[in-house]
Design an enzyme around this catalytic site. Structure first.
Site, PDB file in Angstrom:
ATOM      1  N   ARG A 207     -11.353   8.686  -2.514  1.00  0.00           N
ATOM      2  CA  ARG A 207     -11.618  10.116  -2.326  1.00  0.00           C
ATOM      3  C   ARG A 207     -13.122  10.391  -2.202  1.00  0.00           C
ATOM      4  O   ARG A 207     -13.562  11.077  -1.292  1.00  0.00           O
ATOM      5  CB  ARG A 207     -11.036  10.886  -3.518  1.00  0.00           C
ATOM      6  CG  ARG A 207     -10.801  12.351  -3.217  1.00  0.00           C
ATOM      7  CD  ARG A 207     -10.245  13.056  -4.446  1.00  0.00           C
ATOM      8  NE  ARG A 207      -8.978  12.500  -4.903  1.00  0.00           N
ATOM      9  CZ  ARG A 207      -8.408  12.790  -6.068  1.00  0.00           C
ATOM     10  NH1 ARG A 207      -9.001  13.646  -6.889  1.00  0.00           N
ATOM     11  NH2 ARG A 207      -7.267  12.251  -6.428  1.00  0.00           N
TER      12      ARG A 207
ATOM     13  N   ASP B 254       0.884  -1.148   0.000  1.00  0.00           N
ATOM     14  CA  ASP B 254       0.000   0.000   0.000  1.00  0.00           C
ATOM     15  C   ASP B 254       0.938   1.219   0.000  1.00  0.00           C
ATOM     16  O   ASP B 254       2.114   1.099   0.381  1.00  0.00           O
ATOM     17  CB  ASP B 254      -0.862  -0.032   1.267  1.00  0.00           C
ATOM     18  CG  ASP B 254      -1.618   1.254   1.460  1.00  0.00           C
ATOM     19  OD1 ASP B 254      -2.259   1.704   0.505  1.00  0.00           O
ATOM     20  OD2 ASP B 254      -1.544   1.829   2.582  1.00  0.00           O
TER      21      ASP B 254
ATOM     22  N   SER C 239      -5.222   5.497  -3.924  1.00  0.00           N
ATOM     23  CA  SER C 239      -5.018   6.902  -4.290  1.00  0.00           C
ATOM     24  C   SER C 239      -4.870   7.103  -5.791  1.00  0.00           C
ATOM     25  O   SER C 239      -4.134   6.374  -6.466  1.00  0.00           O
ATOM     26  CB  SER C 239      -3.772   7.438  -3.594  1.00  0.00           C
ATOM     27  OG  SER C 239      -3.463   8.719  -4.092  1.00  0.00           O
TER      28      SER C 239
ATOM     29  N   ASP D 192      -1.639  -0.597   6.103  1.00  0.00           N
ATOM     30  CA  ASP D 192      -1.814   0.087   7.395  1.00  0.00           C
ATOM     31  C   ASP D 192      -3.289   0.395   7.674  1.00  0.00           C
ATOM     32  O   ASP D 192      -3.599   0.982   8.702  1.00  0.00           O
ATOM     33  CB  ASP D 192      -1.037   1.414   7.425  1.00  0.00           C
ATOM     34  CG  ASP D 192      -1.666   2.457   6.530  1.00  0.00           C
ATOM     35  OD1 ASP D 192      -2.040   2.113   5.386  1.00  0.00           O
ATOM     36  OD2 ASP D 192      -1.813   3.605   6.974  1.00  0.00           O
TER      37      ASP D 192
ATOM     38  N   ASN E  70      -3.469   9.666  -6.822  1.00  0.00           N
ATOM     39  CA  ASN E  70      -2.200  10.397  -6.898  1.00  0.00           C
ATOM     40  C   ASN E  70      -0.991   9.455  -6.778  1.00  0.00           C
ATOM     41  O   ASN E  70       0.147   9.927  -6.722  1.00  0.00           O
ATOM     42  CB  ASN E  70      -2.122  11.426  -5.760  1.00  0.00           C
ATOM     43  CG  ASN E  70      -3.129  12.550  -5.930  1.00  0.00           C
ATOM     44  OD1 ASN E  70      -3.105  13.248  -6.923  1.00  0.00           O
ATOM     45  ND2 ASN E  70      -4.027  12.704  -4.966  1.00  0.00           N
TER      46      ASN E  70
ATOM     47  N   GLY F 249      -7.201   4.303   3.484  1.00  0.00           N
ATOM     48  CA  GLY F 249      -7.482   3.284   2.464  1.00  0.00           C
ATOM     49  C   GLY F 249      -8.782   3.534   1.718  1.00  0.00           C
ATOM     50  O   GLY F 249      -9.091   2.851   0.749  1.00  0.00           O
TER      51      GLY F 249
ATOM     52  N   ASP G 249       0.043   5.066   0.907  1.00  0.00           N
ATOM     53  CA  ASP G 249      -0.143   6.044   1.988  1.00  0.00           C
ATOM     54  C   ASP G 249      -0.106   5.335   3.352  1.00  0.00           C
ATOM     55  O   ASP G 249      -0.938   4.480   3.632  1.00  0.00           O
ATOM     56  CB  ASP G 249      -1.497   6.751   1.825  1.00  0.00           C
ATOM     57  CG  ASP G 249      -1.566   7.575   0.540  1.00  0.00           C
ATOM     58  OD1 ASP G 249      -0.669   8.391   0.320  1.00  0.00           O
ATOM     59  OD2 ASP G 249      -2.517   7.384  -0.238  1.00  0.00           O
TER      60      ASP G 249
HETATM   61  C1  BG6 Z   1      -5.595   6.116   0.276  1.00  0.00           C
HETATM   62  C2  BG6 Z   1      -5.549   6.949   1.551  1.00  0.00           C
HETATM   63  O1  BG6 Z   1      -4.357   5.545   0.017  1.00  0.00           O
HETATM   64  O2  BG6 Z   1      -5.989   6.931  -0.826  1.00  0.00           O
HETATM   65  C3  BG6 Z   1      -6.876   7.646   1.757  1.00  0.00           C
HETATM   66  O3  BG6 Z   1      -5.276   6.098   2.639  1.00  0.00           O
HETATM   67  C4  BG6 Z   1      -7.219   8.481   0.531  1.00  0.00           C
HETATM   68  O4  BG6 Z   1      -6.793   8.464   2.906  1.00  0.00           O
HETATM   69  C5  BG6 Z   1      -7.251   7.578  -0.692  1.00  0.00           C
HETATM   70  O5  BG6 Z   1      -8.503   9.092   0.681  1.00  0.00           O
HETATM   71  C6  BG6 Z   1      -7.560   8.335  -1.987  1.00  0.00           C
HETATM   72  O6  BG6 Z   1      -6.513   9.233  -2.246  1.00  0.00           O
HETATM   73  P1  BG6 Z   1      -6.495  10.319  -3.388  1.00  0.00           P
HETATM   74  O7  BG6 Z   1      -5.047  10.708  -3.471  1.00  0.00           O
HETATM   75  O8  BG6 Z   1      -6.977   9.647  -4.646  1.00  0.00           O
HETATM   76  O9  BG6 Z   1      -7.390  11.418  -2.978  1.00  0.00           O
HETATM   77 MG    MG Z   2      -2.597   3.172   3.666  1.00  0.00          MG
END
Ligand code: BG6
Ligand code: MG
Length: 215
Positions: free
Chosen positions: A48, A8, A115, A169, A117, A45, A10
């Site tokens: 968004r 994972d 994510s 996590d 991102n 996890g 983040d």
């Molecule tokens: C996860 C994070 O990895 O990604 C979450 O733990 C987050 O907190 C999710 O909301 C989505 O992320 P992003 O970067 O697409 O907004």
């Molecule tokens: Mg995580």
């Protein structure tokens, strides 16, 4: 036999949870919603859009799709700005040691993240070249706790779930990985110590030589 590792992003490779928290807090403040660190724990996890829906529910607010999209864009702009200086120094302890040990052992490596991102962040950390696959929130139909993101990562490495270890996590991530039939290491979150196969406080405490044979 363990042939691949799926991380994972983040909270496992890099500590971005705090920045997600600050960004959602700013959005929540504008909406007069009380959003706490404890609430943020529930969003680890979580995608968004599901995170926004959670926050709007906290404030008993309902918005249409266009309003929600505006809030999602606003949150992501705040978040991207807050991580603009993210770099190698932000990689969590123990990660680079495991990555190089895995390379020594000719194991394959992947990222499995909710994510959108993720690719940009892995790039900022200068780790892209080490991974066979970075599967992120833009590539799945169902997010964690569905196993899709990890199954896709395993497929890209041409490995079975049973041949991979997933590092997570978040509760939603551990559940996803277990559902997908993976070996799971829960990392740094005492609340998930009993739902994975192994728990470590930090990846610094994870001995790949030992666990490559343990599973
Ligand atoms: C996860 C994070 O990895 O990604 C979450 O733990 C987050 O907190 C999710 O909301 C989505 O992320 P992003 O970067 O697409 O907004
Ligand atoms: Mg995580």
């Amino acid at each position: 036999m363990i042939k691949g590792l799926i991380f994972d992003l983040d909270g496992v490779i890099v500590d971005t949870a705090h920045y997600h928290y600050l960004s959602w807090r700013e959005i929540s403040r504008d909406l007069n919603i009380d959003f706490t660190v404890k609430d943020n724990e529930n969003l680890k996890g979580v995608s968004r859009i599901d995170s926004l829906n959670y926050i709007l529910k906290l404030g008993s607010l309902s918005f249409n799709t266009e309003e929600k999209n505006n809030l999602l864009d606003k949150k992501n702009n705040i978040y991207k700005h807050s991580i603009s200086t993210l770099g190698k120094k932000n990689i969590l302890k123990g990660v680079e040691k495991i990555l190089s040990k895995a390379k020594e052992k000719k194991m394959l490596l992947a990222v499995g993240s909710s994510s959108k991102n993720a690719k940009m962040i892995v790039e900022k950390l200068n780790l892209t070249h080490l991974f066979q696959a970075v599967v992120d929130g833009t590539m799945v139909k169902k997010t964690k706790p569905d196993p899709e993101v990890f199954l896709k990562a395993a497929k890209k490495m041409n490995l079975k779930s049973s041949e991979c270890i997933v590092f997570e996590d978040a509760e939603s991530g551990v559940i996803a990985a277990k559902k997908g039939g993976f070996n799971v290491v829960s990392v740094g979150n005492i609340n998930i110590r009993n739902i994975g196969d192994v728990y470590v406080e930090s990846l610094e405490d994870f001995n790949l030589d030992y666990y490559a044979k343990y599973f």
